[in-house]
Design a protein around this motif. Structure first.
Motif, PDB file in Angstrom:
ATOM      1  N   GLY A 222     -41.813  10.905   3.381  1.00  0.00           N
ATOM      2  CA  GLY A 222     -40.364  10.927   3.558  1.00  0.00           C
ATOM      3  C   GLY A 222     -39.948  11.725   4.783  1.00  0.00           C
ATOM      4  O   GLY A 222     -40.725  11.913   5.734  1.00  0.00           O
ATOM      5  N   GLY A 223     -38.687  12.177   4.781  1.00  0.00           N
ATOM      6  CA  GLY A 223     -38.184  13.063   5.828  1.00  0.00           C
ATOM      7  C   GLY A 223     -38.163  12.420   7.207  1.00  0.00           C
ATOM      8  O   GLY A 223     -37.902  11.227   7.356  1.00  0.00           O
ATOM      9  N   GLY A 243     -43.940   8.240  -2.208  1.00  0.00           N
ATOM     10  CA  GLY A 243     -43.643   9.654  -2.409  1.00  0.00           C
ATOM     11  C   GLY A 243     -42.892  10.204  -1.216  1.00  0.00           C
ATOM     12  O   GLY A 243     -42.605   9.477  -0.264  1.00  0.00           O
ATOM     13  N   ALA A 244     -42.578  11.491  -1.279  1.00  0.00           N
ATOM     14  CA  ALA A 244     -41.810  12.120  -0.201  1.00  0.00           C
ATOM     15  C   ALA A 244     -42.128  13.606  -0.207  1.00  0.00           C
ATOM     16  O   ALA A 244     -41.258  14.444  -0.384  1.00  0.00           O
ATOM     17  N   ALA A 253     -30.096  18.967  -0.430  1.00  0.00           N
ATOM     18  CA  ALA A 253     -30.315  17.552  -0.742  1.00  0.00           C
ATOM     19  C   ALA A 253     -31.521  17.012   0.024  1.00  0.00           C
ATOM     20  O   ALA A 253     -31.841  17.482   1.125  1.00  0.00           O
ATOM     21  N   VAL A 254     -32.169  16.045  -0.572  1.00  0.00           N
ATOM     22  CA  VAL A 254     -33.227  15.306   0.113  1.00  0.00           C
ATOM     23  C   VAL A 254     -32.645  14.718   1.395  1.00  0.00           C
ATOM     24  O   VAL A 254     -31.485  14.308   1.428  1.00  0.00           O
ATOM     25  N   LYS A 255     -33.442  14.695   2.446  1.00  0.00           N
ATOM     26  CA  LYS A 255     -33.008  14.037   3.668  1.00  0.00           C
ATOM     27  C   LYS A 255     -33.138  12.531   3.488  1.00  0.00           C
ATOM     28  O   LYS A 255     -34.231  11.996   3.406  1.00  0.00           O
ATOM     29  N   GLY A 256     -32.011  11.856   3.424  1.00  0.00           N
ATOM     30  CA  GLY A 256     -32.048  10.392   3.336  1.00  0.00           C
ATOM     31  C   GLY A 256     -32.399   9.828   4.704  1.00  0.00           C
ATOM     32  O   GLY A 256     -32.187  10.468   5.728  1.00  0.00           O
ATOM     33  N   PRO A 257     -32.962   8.624   4.739  1.00  0.00           N
ATOM     34  CA  PRO A 257     -33.349   8.020   6.024  1.00  0.00           C
ATOM     35  C   PRO A 257     -32.131   7.542   6.810  1.00  0.00           C
ATOM     36  O   PRO A 257     -31.558   6.495   6.516  1.00  0.00           O
ATOM     37  N   SER A 258     -31.767   8.317   7.837  1.00  0.00           N
ATOM     38  CA  SER A 258     -30.591   7.985   8.668  1.00  0.00           C
ATOM     39  C   SER A 258     -30.718   6.606   9.302  1.00  0.00           C
ATOM     40  O   SER A 258     -29.712   5.964   9.592  1.00  0.00           O
TER      41      SER A 258
ATOM     42  N   ALA B 253     -25.406  11.276  13.516  1.00  0.00           N
ATOM     43  CA  ALA B 253     -26.325  10.315  12.913  1.00  0.00           C
ATOM     44  C   ALA B 253     -25.681   9.675  11.681  1.00  0.00           C
ATOM     45  O   ALA B 253     -24.837  10.273  11.007  1.00  0.00           O
ATOM     46  N   VAL B 254     -26.091   8.439  11.433  1.00  0.00           N
ATOM     47  CA  VAL B 254     -25.701   7.769  10.195  1.00  0.00           C
ATOM     48  C   VAL B 254     -26.150   8.629   9.017  1.00  0.00           C
ATOM     49  O   VAL B 254     -27.208   9.258   9.062  1.00  0.00           O
ATOM     50  N   LYS B 255     -25.345   8.666   7.970  1.00  0.00           N
ATOM     51  CA  LYS B 255     -25.754   9.368   6.760  1.00  0.00           C
ATOM     52  C   LYS B 255     -26.763   8.502   6.013  1.00  0.00           C
ATOM     53  O   LYS B 255     -26.419   7.457   5.484  1.00  0.00           O
ATOM     54  N   GLY B 256     -27.994   8.940   5.982  1.00  0.00           N
ATOM     55  CA  GLY B 256     -28.992   8.201   5.214  1.00  0.00           C
ATOM     56  C   GLY B 256     -28.796   8.471   3.730  1.00  0.00           C
ATOM     57  O   GLY B 256     -28.212   9.487   3.359  1.00  0.00           O
ATOM     58  N   PRO B 257     -29.233   7.559   2.889  1.00  0.00           N
ATOM     59  CA  PRO B 257     -29.057   7.736   1.441  1.00  0.00           C
ATOM     60  C   PRO B 257     -29.983   8.819   0.876  1.00  0.00           C
ATOM     61  O   PRO B 257     -31.167   8.578   0.677  1.00  0.00           O
ATOM     62  N   SER B 258     -29.422  10.006   0.620  1.00  0.00           N
ATOM     63  CA  SER B 258     -30.199  11.138   0.098  1.00  0.00           C
ATOM     64  C   SER B 258     -30.899  10.795  -1.210  1.00  0.00           C
ATOM     65  O   SER B 258     -31.930  11.370  -1.536  1.00  0.00           O
ATOM     66  N   ASN B 259     -30.292   9.899  -1.955  1.00  0.00           N
ATOM     67  CA  ASN B 259     -30.855   9.564  -3.267  1.00  0.00           C
ATOM     68  C   ASN B 259     -31.803   8.376  -3.209  1.00  0.00           C
ATOM     69  O   ASN B 259     -32.026   7.714  -4.222  1.00  0.00           O
ATOM     70  N   TYR B 260     -32.377   8.130  -2.034  1.00  0.00           N
ATOM     71  CA  TYR B 260     -33.227   6.932  -1.920  1.00  0.00           C
ATOM     72  C   TYR B 260     -34.463   7.026  -2.804  1.00  0.00           C
ATOM     73  O   TYR B 260     -35.071   6.001  -3.119  1.00  0.00           O
ATOM     74  N   LEU B 261     -34.837   8.247  -3.229  1.00  0.00           N
ATOM     75  CA  LEU B 261     -36.016   8.330  -4.106  1.00  0.00           C
ATOM     76  C   LEU B 261     -35.740   7.752  -5.490  1.00  0.00           C
ATOM     77  O   LEU B 261     -36.662   7.547  -6.282  1.00  0.00           O
ATOM     78  N   LEU B 264     -37.862   4.905  -5.958  1.00  0.00           N
ATOM     79  CA  LEU B 264     -39.201   5.171  -6.486  1.00  0.00           C
ATOM     80  C   LEU B 264     -39.133   5.280  -8.018  1.00  0.00           C
ATOM     81  O   LEU B 264     -39.832   4.551  -8.730  1.00  0.00           O
TER      82      LEU B 264
END
Lengths: 334, 334
Positions: A222-223, A243-244, A253-258, B253-261, B264
């Motif tokens: 991730g990240g 995984g991440a 918060a988790v870094k979401g994929p921008s 930057a675009v806000k990536g989805p923090s909850n993308y996990l 999973l």
């Protein structure tokens, strides 16, 4: 008979610390009807364990405070009151971080020590191997000639992903931390290229190593690395979210994929996997992987640390990227 | 013959401003062999236009500085030097933001004004309708009884997504801004529920409206709403990434989805779509959708603004959530 145990004492905020664990030596207890007593010999240390320490809904129940920490492990049956298990059998099960386990036999299966060293059943012949096999083949759907990139490439899952992708005729590039790991991927595992995220610019490295772009990305970290790979994907790429590890100790918060809109531009897909969904097919997979191992196409590497007392520190090696191969804790018995 | 044109004068940083546009009236030019001259009557205003203003690789070339802004439009053929097109034909094409277009006929097709008002060919019978149809059915893969959530639900694409999902037997919940839009979704379009993101907590609203969780999410907006829906998805949910209007004017930057996990944990999938990939099948889709319209199962709403001079301001309505239905610019001709 005493069991050395590590219990979850409290839930971590961010990185787990000594304070989150409690060590004790207690009597292993009696073996009731339907139960076995197991001398635990190798304990699997996995990134997923960090998630099990959190409260809240996930794909599996959290470990409760005061419980022995959950872990897959292999060992030898010392006593059996359960059908199908005899003293001396070598077995795999979710025995936890303890030296002696008394438990029922749900999810326990025998392993054959004459085919492979016992610790290998925690790696390429165990859950990490299954995760790699099903995640890559069923969700990544690699085609011969495509480029497959895998992060955590020198780890338990990543190293198997890359080797299976090679077997399937793909160009394979691994992302790993450090020159030794990168060299190992190429020299020992037959990867076509490697990107050392600790010492080079990942984007530049990927551009060099993947001249035709990325068709399949198997993500263990991730990240920033996920975000960077998203800028290199091809039309109809498949991203497997396994995984991440870079995010598991976050206190924010988790870094979401921008760069997730690259999925739109490229009509690409990002999909999560959990290995347990494939339980019915583990047998077939194990058979095929055993064949590859016998042919020398699939190699295994375990990183063995002794002894159970080191558990809290050894677990942290995963999050620091210090393990080289599948991380297992060896339990010494007098 | 004069054409009123809006040219891209510079690339925006963040929200487009007047300074990014240049208005001019110029001679429409001669109609060369293979070309047609079109009196443009309705111009489609779409969120995707913001992306075309940026430099850099996307699913389609950027508009160049000094060029007429790209836009789908419908109009009437005034002159034809191209086979298959006659004076008086009503046509759809990428005619741009101008009142008279002289162009070749690549991508131009005739539309039938006796079947539907001309502007409808920019909405439910045009690209937004096709986007909804293929995005939902081919990528969202809704099954009867499942719950489908769509954002931008009162917009050109979202309103069609929701109605098709109803036709397929799903529970349908729309996310839209404002009470009027939400009421419209339920009263006029037959949605089962609506969440007003401007006036209520989206997570609470979804929990109430989707008691069985979310199986398909069709995302037009990205940002916080995508992140919130990710906390409500079911096992093996499908998330269709159609757009991210909340992010198109970002200067960071675009806000990536923090909850993308959540992908999973739920073995769920997020996949991007671009309507042009389905061009070969537009005909079949149009036929099926025309049938639904005739049966009263699929309703259309256009938000018509006059006249071409208003283009810069009218385009901004999309990003402020001010349009109610498919936004089109009506071009008056003397």
């Amino acid at each position: 008979m005493k069991s050395k145990q590590w219990l979850l004492a409290s839930r971590p905020q961010g990185e787990p610390t000594e304070a989150n664990w409690q060590y004790q030596e207690v009597d292993a207890g009696d073996v009731a009807q339907g139960q076995i007593k197991v001398k635990v010999q190798y304990i699997s240390l996995d990134p997923a364990m960090r998630g099990w320490m959190n409260d809240g809904k996930s794909y599996i129940e959290p470990v409760q405070i005061g419980d022995v920490m959950r872990a897959g492990a292999v060992g030898e049956v010392l006593e059996s009151n359960a059908e199908g298990f005899s003293v001396g059998d070598k077995v795999y099960g979710s025995f936890g971080v303890q030296s002696v386990a008394v438990c029922d036999t749900k999810g326990v299966h025998k392993v054959d020590p004459s085919l492979a060293p016992l610790e290998r059943y925690l790696g390429v012949l165990g859950m990490p191997g299954m995760t790699a096999y099903f995640g890559l083949l069923k969700t990544g759907l690699p085609e011969a000639g495509e480029t497959v990139v895998v992060s955590g490439a020198a780890g338990a899952v990543g190293s198997v992903v890359g080797q299976i992708a090679k077997i399937k005729g793909c160009r394979v590039v691994g992302i790993a931390g450090g020159k030794d790991k990168c060299q190992y991927l190429i020299d020992e595992l037959g990867f076509d290229g490697a990107v050392d995220y600790k010492n080079e610019d990942v984007r530049k490295g990927l551009k060099t190593q993947c001249p035709d772009g990325v068709d399949v990305y198997f993500d263990n970290v991730g990240g920033e690395i996920l975000d960077t790979v998203l800028t290199c994907i091809n039309l109809r790429a498949r991203i497997v979210i396994c995984g991440a590890i870079s995010q598991y100790n976050n206190t924010t918060a988790v870094k979401g994929p921008s760069n997730y809109l690259s999925l739109l531009v490229n009509r690409a897909r990002m999909e999560g996997i959990v290995v347990f969904d494939n339980a019915k097919h583990y047998g077939e997979a194990a058979q095929e992987m055993a064949g590859w191992i016998a042919q020398g196409k699939l190699k295994a590497k375990e990183h063995v640390v002794t002894d159970i007392e080191t558990f809290p520190d050894t677990l942290m090696m995963l999050f620091k990227g210090e393990n080289f191969g599948k991380l297992v804790l060896k339990v010494e018995h007098d």
